[in-house]
Design a protein around this motif. Structure first.
Motif, PDB file in Angstrom:
ATOM      1  N   GLU A 110       0.835  -1.198   0.000  1.00 59.95           N
ATOM      2  CA  GLU A 110       0.000   0.000   0.000  1.00 59.95           C
ATOM      3  C   GLU A 110       0.871   1.249   0.000  1.00 59.95           C
ATOM      4  O   GLU A 110       1.879   1.292   0.695  1.00 59.95           O
ATOM      5  CB  GLU A 110      -0.893   0.021   1.247  1.00 59.95           C
ATOM      6  N   PRO A 111       0.468   2.266  -0.764  1.00 59.38           N
ATOM      7  CA  PRO A 111       1.221   3.526  -0.701  1.00 59.38           C
ATOM      8  C   PRO A 111       1.029   4.186   0.659  1.00 59.38           C
ATOM      9  O   PRO A 111      -0.035   4.049   1.275  1.00 59.38           O
ATOM     10  CB  PRO A 111       0.617   4.370  -1.815  1.00 59.38           C
ATOM     11  N   HIS A 112       2.059   4.839   1.138  1.00 59.34           N
ATOM     12  CA  HIS A 112       1.990   5.498   2.447  1.00 59.34           C
ATOM     13  C   HIS A 112       2.324   6.975   2.313  1.00 59.34           C
ATOM     14  O   HIS A 112       3.238   7.349   1.592  1.00 59.34           O
ATOM     15  CB  HIS A 112       2.967   4.859   3.431  1.00 59.34           C
ATOM     16  N   TYR A 113       1.574   7.762   3.047  1.00 58.33           N
ATOM     17  CA  TYR A 113       1.865   9.186   3.160  1.00 58.33           C
ATOM     18  C   TYR A 113       2.217   9.444   4.620  1.00 58.33           C
ATOM     19  O   TYR A 113       2.134   8.527   5.455  1.00 58.33           O
ATOM     20  CB  TYR A 113       0.682  10.034   2.672  1.00 58.33           C
ATOM     21  N   GLY A 114       2.646  10.631   4.926  1.00 58.37           N
ATOM     22  CA  GLY A 114       3.175  10.927   6.253  1.00 58.37           C
ATOM     23  C   GLY A 114       2.297  10.490   7.403  1.00 58.37           C
ATOM     24  O   GLY A 114       2.751   9.805   8.322  1.00 58.37           O
ATOM     25  N   LEU A 115       1.010  10.864   7.372  1.00 57.89           N
ATOM     26  CA  LEU A 115       0.135  10.525   8.489  1.00 57.89           C
ATOM     27  C   LEU A 115      -0.061   9.014   8.613  1.00 57.89           C
ATOM     28  O   LEU A 115      -0.082   8.478   9.715  1.00 57.89           O
ATOM     29  CB  LEU A 115      -1.218  11.224   8.353  1.00 57.89           C
ATOM     30  N   SER A 116      -0.162   8.310   7.490  1.00 55.47           N
ATOM     31  CA  SER A 116      -0.331   6.851   7.571  1.00 55.47           C
ATOM     32  C   SER A 116       0.927   6.193   8.133  1.00 55.47           C
ATOM     33  O   SER A 116       0.837   5.242   8.922  1.00 55.47           O
ATOM     34  CB  SER A 116      -0.709   6.254   6.217  1.00 55.47           C
TER      35      SER A 116
ATOM     36  N   LEU B 173       9.135  11.560  12.763  1.00 54.12           N
ATOM     37  CA  LEU B 173       8.988  10.969  11.432  1.00 54.12           C
ATOM     38  C   LEU B 173       9.488  11.859  10.308  1.00 54.12           C
ATOM     39  O   LEU B 173      10.254  11.410   9.448  1.00 54.12           O
ATOM     40  CB  LEU B 173       7.523  10.604  11.182  1.00 54.12           C
ATOM     41  N   TYR B 174       9.053  13.118  10.268  1.00 59.67           N
ATOM     42  CA  TYR B 174       9.370  13.948   9.105  1.00 59.67           C
ATOM     43  C   TYR B 174      10.863  14.227   8.931  1.00 59.67           C
ATOM     44  O   TYR B 174      11.348  14.214   7.795  1.00 59.67           O
ATOM     45  CB  TYR B 174       8.518  15.218   9.094  1.00 59.67           C
ATOM     46  N   PRO B 175      11.631  14.426   9.997  1.00 54.01           N
ATOM     47  CA  PRO B 175      13.081  14.531   9.787  1.00 54.01           C
ATOM     48  C   PRO B 175      13.684  13.236   9.215  1.00 54.01           C
ATOM     49  O   PRO B 175      14.606  13.282   8.396  1.00 54.01           O
ATOM     50  CB  PRO B 175      13.629  14.820  11.191  1.00 54.01           C
ATOM     51  N   ILE B 176      13.155  12.083   9.621  1.00 52.95           N
ATOM     52  CA  ILE B 176      13.633  10.806   9.073  1.00 52.95           C
ATOM     53  C   ILE B 176      13.313  10.735   7.586  1.00 52.95           C
ATOM     54  O   ILE B 176      14.172  10.377   6.767  1.00 52.95           O
ATOM     55  CB  ILE B 176      12.996   9.615   9.825  1.00 52.95           C
ATOM     56  N   LEU B 177      12.077  11.083   7.214  1.00 56.83           N
ATOM     57  CA  LEU B 177      11.697  11.050   5.805  1.00 56.83           C
ATOM     58  C   LEU B 177      12.577  11.989   4.978  1.00 56.83           C
ATOM     59  O   LEU B 177      13.022  11.635   3.880  1.00 56.83           O
ATOM     60  CB  LEU B 177      10.217  11.414   5.645  1.00 56.83           C
ATOM     61  N   ASP B 178      12.831  13.187   5.507  1.00 61.48           N
ATOM     62  CA  ASP B 178      13.688  14.144   4.799  1.00 61.48           C
ATOM     63  C   ASP B 178      15.091  13.585   4.592  1.00 61.48           C
ATOM     64  O   ASP B 178      15.652  13.682   3.494  1.00 61.48           O
ATOM     65  CB  ASP B 178      13.775  15.468   5.561  1.00 61.48           C
ATOM     66  N   LYS B 179      15.672  12.981   5.642  1.00 55.69           N
ATOM     67  CA  LYS B 179      17.025  12.437   5.539  1.00 55.69           C
ATOM     68  C   LYS B 179      17.083  11.258   4.574  1.00 55.69           C
ATOM     69  O   LYS B 179      18.015  11.144   3.776  1.00 55.69           O
ATOM     70  CB  LYS B 179      17.545  12.021   6.913  1.00 55.69           C
ATOM     71  N   LEU B 180      16.090  10.381   4.636  1.00 56.78           N
ATOM     72  CA  LEU B 180      16.065   9.232   3.729  1.00 56.78           C
ATOM     73  C   LEU B 180      15.889   9.687   2.281  1.00 56.78           C
ATOM     74  O   LEU B 180      16.495   9.124   1.361  1.00 56.78           O
ATOM     75  CB  LEU B 180      14.957   8.255   4.124  1.00 56.78           C
ATOM     76  N   GLU B 181      15.071  10.700   2.074  1.00 57.79           N
ATOM     77  CA  GLU B 181      14.875  11.222   0.729  1.00 57.79           C
ATOM     78  C   GLU B 181      16.150  11.907   0.230  1.00 57.79           C
ATOM     79  O   GLU B 181      16.575  11.693  -0.912  1.00 57.79           O
ATOM     80  CB  GLU B 181      13.684  12.173   0.693  1.00 57.79           C
ATOM     81  N   ASP B 182      16.792  12.707   1.085  1.00 54.66           N
ATOM     82  CA  ASP B 182      18.044  13.366   0.713  1.00 54.66           C
ATOM     83  C   ASP B 182      19.135  12.350   0.371  1.00 54.66           C
ATOM     84  O   ASP B 182      19.974  12.596  -0.494  1.00 54.66           O
ATOM     85  CB  ASP B 182      18.541  14.286   1.837  1.00 54.66           C
ATOM     86  N   ALA B 183      19.113  11.194   1.056  1.00 52.65           N
ATOM     87  CA  ALA B 183      20.111  10.150   0.815  1.00 52.65           C
ATOM     88  C   ALA B 183      19.771   9.299  -0.417  1.00 52.65           C
ATOM     89  O   ALA B 183      20.537   8.414  -0.778  1.00 52.65           O
ATOM     90  CB  ALA B 183      20.234   9.253   2.046  1.00 52.65           C
ATOM     91  N   GLY B 184      18.625   9.549  -1.029  1.00 47.59           N
ATOM     92  CA  GLY B 184      18.234   8.801  -2.218  1.00 47.59           C
ATOM     93  C   GLY B 184      17.657   7.427  -1.922  1.00 47.59           C
ATOM     94  O   GLY B 184      17.565   6.585  -2.810  1.00 47.59           O
TER      95      GLY B 184
ATOM     96  N   THR C  20       6.312  11.815  -3.625  1.00 39.02           N
ATOM     97  CA  THR C  20       5.599  12.474  -4.718  1.00 39.02           C
ATOM     98  C   THR C  20       4.266  13.005  -4.198  1.00 39.02           C
ATOM     99  O   THR C  20       3.600  12.343  -3.401  1.00 39.02           O
ATOM    100  CB  THR C  20       5.334  11.504  -5.887  1.00 39.02           C
ATOM    101  N   TRP C  21       3.942  14.196  -4.639  1.00 43.83           N
ATOM    102  CA  TRP C  21       2.694  14.809  -4.213  1.00 43.83           C
ATOM    103  C   TRP C  21       1.537  14.234  -5.021  1.00 43.83           C
ATOM    104  O   TRP C  21       1.631  14.055  -6.235  1.00 43.83           O
ATOM    105  CB  TRP C  21       2.740  16.319  -4.395  1.00 43.83           C
ATOM    106  N   GLU C  22       0.473  13.970  -4.345  1.00 42.19           N
ATOM    107  CA  GLU C  22      -0.757  13.497  -4.959  1.00 42.19           C
ATOM    108  C   GLU C  22      -1.313  14.614  -5.839  1.00 42.19           C
ATOM    109  O   GLU C  22      -1.270  15.786  -5.481  1.00 42.19           O
ATOM    110  CB  GLU C  22      -1.671  13.120  -3.798  1.00 42.19           C
TER     111      GLU C  22
ATOM    112  N   PRO D 186      -3.216  18.105  -0.566  1.00 40.39           N
ATOM    113  CA  PRO D 186      -2.612  16.923  -1.201  1.00 40.39           C
ATOM    114  C   PRO D 186      -1.690  16.195  -0.226  1.00 40.39           C
ATOM    115  O   PRO D 186      -1.082  16.798   0.656  1.00 40.39           O
ATOM    116  CB  PRO D 186      -1.790  17.501  -2.359  1.00 40.39           C
ATOM    117  N   ARG D 187      -1.604  14.891  -0.394  1.00 41.88           N
ATOM    118  CA  ARG D 187      -0.721  14.064   0.433  1.00 41.88           C
ATOM    119  C   ARG D 187       0.568  13.804  -0.329  1.00 41.88           C
ATOM    120  O   ARG D 187       0.593  13.734  -1.548  1.00 41.88           O
ATOM    121  CB  ARG D 187      -1.401  12.728   0.735  1.00 41.88           C
ATOM    122  N   ARG D 188       1.635  13.635   0.417  1.00 43.52           N
ATOM    123  CA  ARG D 188       2.929  13.276  -0.174  1.00 43.52           C
ATOM    124  C   ARG D 188       3.135  11.790   0.095  1.00 43.52           C
ATOM    125  O   ARG D 188       3.243  11.363   1.238  1.00 43.52           O
ATOM    126  CB  ARG D 188       4.060  14.098   0.440  1.00 43.52           C
TER     127      ARG D 188
END
Length: 98
Positions: free
Chosen positions: A19-25, A37-48, A53-55, A66-68
């Motif tokens: 299932e696709p997940h967005y921040g709140l899920s 959570l959001y600092p982790i998501l930012d770091k993981l995204e920055d690390a590739g 992706t925005w809905e 919109p959800r990311r």
């Protein structure tokens, strides 16, 4: 990049869940607050390791912002597999192989 236990939990969920997940899920599923959570998501995204992706919705028609949505990249999958292998080897008393 050094992965924290919570970062590994995020990778594990995205790796195993179809299932696709967005921040709140992600926050609810992993019982992580947004300040964690959001600092982790930012770091993981920055690390590739993951991509966000925005809905594509009209916020006025949908009645919400919109959800990311987050998904693992190929590198994120390989990183999780490597980390999982190392953890299993450690738990079995062995030395992980590169």
């Amino acid at each position: 990049m050094r992965l924290t236990p919570n970062a590994l939990r995020v990778l594990a969920l995205l790796y195993h869940d179809t299932e696709p997940h967005y921040g709140l899920s992600l926050s609810k599923t992993l019982s992580l607050g947004s300040g964690t959570l959001y600092p982790i998501l930012d770091k993981l995204e920055d690390a590739g390791l993951l991509t966000g992706t925005w809905e594509d919705i009209d916020p006025h028609l949908a009645g919400r912002r919109p959800r990311r949505f987050y998904s693992l990249t190929g590198e994120g999958m390989r990183t999780f597999e490597r980390e999982r292998h190392a953890l299993l080897a450690t738990l079995q008393g062995g030395v992980p192989h590169a």
